[in-house]
Design an enzyme around this catalytic site. Sequence first.
Site, PDB file in Angstrom:
ATOM      1  N   CYS A   1       0.876  -1.176   0.000  1.00 42.58           N
ATOM      2  CA  CYS A   1       0.000   0.000   0.000  1.00 42.58           C
ATOM      3  C   CYS A   1       0.913   1.225   0.000  1.00 42.58           C
ATOM      4  CB  CYS A   1      -0.905  -0.001   1.229  1.00 42.58           C
ATOM      5  SG  CYS A   1      -1.702  -1.586   1.567  1.00 42.58           S
ATOM      6  N   ALA A   2       1.558   1.490  -1.127  1.00 41.55           N
ATOM      7  CA  ALA A   2       2.748   2.331  -1.143  1.00 41.55           C
ATOM      8  C   ALA A   2       2.492   3.829  -1.263  1.00 41.55           C
ATOM      9  CB  ALA A   2       3.671   1.883  -2.274  1.00 41.55           C
TER      10      ALA A   2
ATOM     11  N   PRO B   1       1.599   7.646  -0.658  1.00 44.35           N
ATOM     12  CA  PRO B   1       2.184   8.466  -1.723  1.00 44.35           C
ATOM     13  C   PRO B   1       3.629   8.151  -2.069  1.00 44.35           C
ATOM     14  CG  PRO B   1       2.143   9.704   0.310  1.00 44.35           C
ATOM     15  CD  PRO B   1       1.455   8.402   0.608  1.00 44.35           C
ATOM     16  N   GLY B   2       4.343   7.325  -1.269  1.00 50.45           N
ATOM     17  CA  GLY B   2       5.624   6.831  -1.725  1.00 50.45           C
ATOM     18  C   GLY B   2       6.846   7.167  -0.902  1.00 50.45           C
ATOM     19  N   SER B   3       6.698   7.832   0.234  1.00 50.38           N
ATOM     20  CA  SER B   3       7.887   8.197   1.009  1.00 50.38           C
ATOM     21  C   SER B   3       8.581   6.963   1.582  1.00 50.38           C
ATOM     22  CB  SER B   3       7.507   9.164   2.130  1.00 50.38           C
ATOM     23  OG  SER B   3       6.483   8.622   2.949  1.00 50.38           O
ATOM     24  N   LYS B   4       7.810   5.988   2.079  1.00 51.00           N
ATOM     25  CA  LYS B   4       8.421   4.760   2.600  1.00 51.00           C
ATOM     26  C   LYS B   4       8.997   3.921   1.458  1.00 51.00           C
ATOM     27  CE  LYS B   4       5.117   4.488   6.433  1.00 51.00           C
ATOM     28  NZ  LYS B   4       4.187   5.500   5.873  1.00 51.00           N
TER      29      LYS B   4
ATOM     30  N   ASP C   1      -0.324   0.182  -5.313  1.00 52.33           N
ATOM     31  CA  ASP C   1      -1.434   0.881  -4.680  1.00 52.33           C
ATOM     32  C   ASP C   1      -2.717   0.556  -5.430  1.00 52.33           C
ATOM     33  OD1 ASP C   1      -1.612   3.074  -2.395  1.00 52.33           O
ATOM     34  OD2 ASP C   1      -3.201   3.472  -3.846  1.00 52.33           O
TER      35      ASP C   1
ATOM     36  N   ASP D   1      -5.610  -4.278  -5.812  1.00 53.57           N
ATOM     37  CA  ASP D   1      -6.141  -4.428  -4.462  1.00 53.57           C
ATOM     38  C   ASP D   1      -5.152  -5.303  -3.683  1.00 53.57           C
ATOM     39  OD1 ASP D   1      -7.463  -5.270  -2.176  1.00 53.57           O
ATOM     40  OD2 ASP D   1      -9.384  -5.545  -3.187  1.00 53.57           O
TER      41      ASP D   1
ATOM     42  N   CYS E   1      -0.953   4.273  11.037  1.00 54.31           N
ATOM     43  CA  CYS E   1      -0.841   5.552  11.758  1.00 54.31           C
ATOM     44  C   CYS E   1      -2.076   5.721  12.632  1.00 54.31           C
ATOM     45  CB  CYS E   1      -0.656   6.719  10.793  1.00 54.31           C
ATOM     46  SG  CYS E   1      -1.897   6.850   9.505  1.00 54.31           S
TER      47      CYS E   1
END
Length: 890
Positions: A180-181, A183-186, A242, A269, A351
């Site tokens: 579940c990437a 917006p991509g920071s991780k 995603d 999914d 989170c």
Amino acid sequence: MGRRNFRGGRKGGNRGGGGGGNSGGRVAYVSFPEVVKENEKLQRYYDATIPIEDEEERKAFWEALRTELPNSFRFCGSKGHALAVRRLLEERYVPEIVKIERYDGQPVQAPQPVSWYPDQLAYSMNTPKHVIRKFPPFAAFQKFLVSETQVGNISRQEIVSMIPPLLMDLSPGMTVLDMCAAPGSKAAQLLEMLHVGEEARIRKAMGAMDENSTEVKAEEGADLDIDSGDDGRATGLLIANDADYKRSHMLVHQLKRLSSPNLLVTNHDATLFPAIKLPKEPSQPNQQYLRFDRILADVPCSGDGTLRKNVNLWNDWGPGGALGLHSTQTRILVRALQMLKVGGRVVYSTCSMNPVENEAVIVSAIERCGGPDKVDIIDCSERLPGLKRNPGMFQWKIIDKDGKIWNSWEEVQQHMLTKEDGLPPAKLAETMFPRADTNECSGLPLDRCMRVYAHQQDTGGFFITVLEKKADLKVRPEAPQVKPEVKATAASNGQEAKEEVAAKLAVEEEKAAEGEPTDVLPTSGTKRQIDDEAEEKPEVKKAKTASPAPEETQPEVVMADAPVEASETPAAEAEPKTETESEVKTETATPTTDTPKPQAQAPERRRNADGSYEEPYKYLSPEHEVIQNIKTFYNLSPRFPDGRYMVRNTAGEPAKAIYYTSALVRDILVQNEGRGVKFVHAGVKMYMKQDAPSAEVCRWRIQSEGMPIVAGYVGQDRVIRLTKKETFHKLLKEMFPRFAEGEWSKLGEIGERARDISMGCCVLRVEPDGSDADWKERMVLPLWKSFQSLNLMLPKEDRAAMLLRLFNDTTPVINQTLKDAAKNDAAKEAAQAASADTEAKAEEVAAPEVKEVEEAKDAAATETSTAAPFNDDTTMGEDTNGATEPTAAE
């Protein structure tokens, strides 16, 4: 899966927002009222659930959640000049920030390194983002942050968001999935970890090939054994996924800055992520599927750990968000454990502070996967020393939609006995509660889970758990939830059928991987395929009704370069354009004068047969004429792998761009073509087609993002070496500087070489001579040599970032070609004005009838020239990434 329930969203808050109309060129702004940071259910639930005994600490917990989140960022750990960029922060910008004592009466703190982040590559400061953006004394610092973020040297990321990748124990060469990437920071962190040390390894490998090279000695610290399979290049893989199509393109935007050929972006999914087929090995009797070394499951959640930045959650938070996501989160984690290698690790994170989304999901997933004998919770208490955290909880309570707090499932069962329908409160399920002592998962070491709260080190809230797969596992069916008995609808039947087929595919895939006989051929578990299989079930077929015939519409205008498959997306929800190149041109008949012209419509994104919106990935044969031409012109070493070049179009022929991928990415794209796996992005743009001044010049120039990959294999006849900082400044500052015969010496140490090298693209090797202690970065960049000019082919943001970083130069870049064009235009305008003045004087003495005839001729000529296509050989073209291309006129 896409984020929901405000995860990572922008919800306004206590800052002003744009609105209103536009009057007299001025935009009206509307100030939103201050959000009251109170929520009775939220506070009552967490006061009853989170085990904070000390009253002062509890007060600090709530006070921290009501304050604005600090500003934080980190430096890219895989790039060699990350340390140089960090040093620039410390030496140039921190001293200036220290001089700013206050803003709006608040103290200003300079960026401080995050103590527990490795190599001090992460920084935090108490000054909020909106102040840094708007407060004039921060202008230079803000420009630095924006500039280095655009080129991928800095990532603007919340501190607690940095924790999960650091606990994955990831090393180069591994296969990694971020489920579940967006917006991509991780995902960017993970990609950096796969490329750590690559630059040094490549230089060492290149030096070992050349007996006269000093690279081997210079890179003695580089360990080729870490990832030795490909001349020092990274061999690992990251698949960033995603479920939301638009968010998957947000991923592409975020990750493309790292220019990795080891990256795939997919759109699925996460609960039904498909099996990825691998090439069949002669030694293996069964078909092999990709198994991952590491998986990150940073799942969609209610997001109440983000109260500090998503302030509208104080108004919008309700218990139903977490209760509704529990089963989805469990399915994602179970699917992750299925796709993991034995000995591999999954990091699960949210989170959210709610145990329904955290500890309850961990217990439920382990239970379905066979218990503690199959999956272990890893103790990470010694990792990241200095990070303050709380252990996971063994006991917790649950709040239902009506605000009632429940202590156990037994209590719910007692309540059910008092109701006529015998049903639990809406959305409550047994898997959400702690297990009874008799359950095999009641003794799980949940204290090894990690909870980070806002007051502990001035961050957001986060939950992280590391799981290790100890043995092959069989997934138990999901426990049925107690629901009211209502007549089944087509939608419910369809969903049940999809889940049944998905479970069957997962079981059969596991059998195939273990060499057991299968009931069905293992295949992709994509949503589209599951939809198709579910529709074959009788109860779903019965519910299907014939669609009405479409109404007659105006004839469709087919745009050139647009895909021609039928769209499954309404025009109002048309997907954004991608960076693929569609090279199939469709001719349309010219409408007759009797047919009314259709209204102009924006081209729609259209689905392919496999459900994706993307152009196919086609690999070029090493014997292809274009590849052979490139190889000859650049005198590429035979060691460079020429079987990894790829284009993105149905015809499979290079037209605008040629991409490069790693060997594993190539194998995955080839093996899974037509299987319904929705790949959104792959490959680094290596060559771009270019107008060449003569037939001897190769029309395919090396793109800036592909240059570091191929530069070491380019023959010395196409290489220019630059050693002095002043010379580099000249190349960065001026675009297409012109040099007449005898003027090449203006380019200092590279002037003679630049004069003598043949036209076309060449490699600029920036190798500082050591005369400037502040300039130590080695770089390889593309140059374009023309008749009388030399230009760095860099995107505008890269050029600006280098000027700022190396020379603290913020003045505009000089574009000599545009200046020349402006002079030519001015001369033309002056000549036209003089001609018009002469004609006007002549007309004054002409007969009236003659004047009318001439005016009619002029009007006709004006219409003709306006309708004709504009053609100017002196204009400059723009590359897709912003780099200015030379034209044939150059």
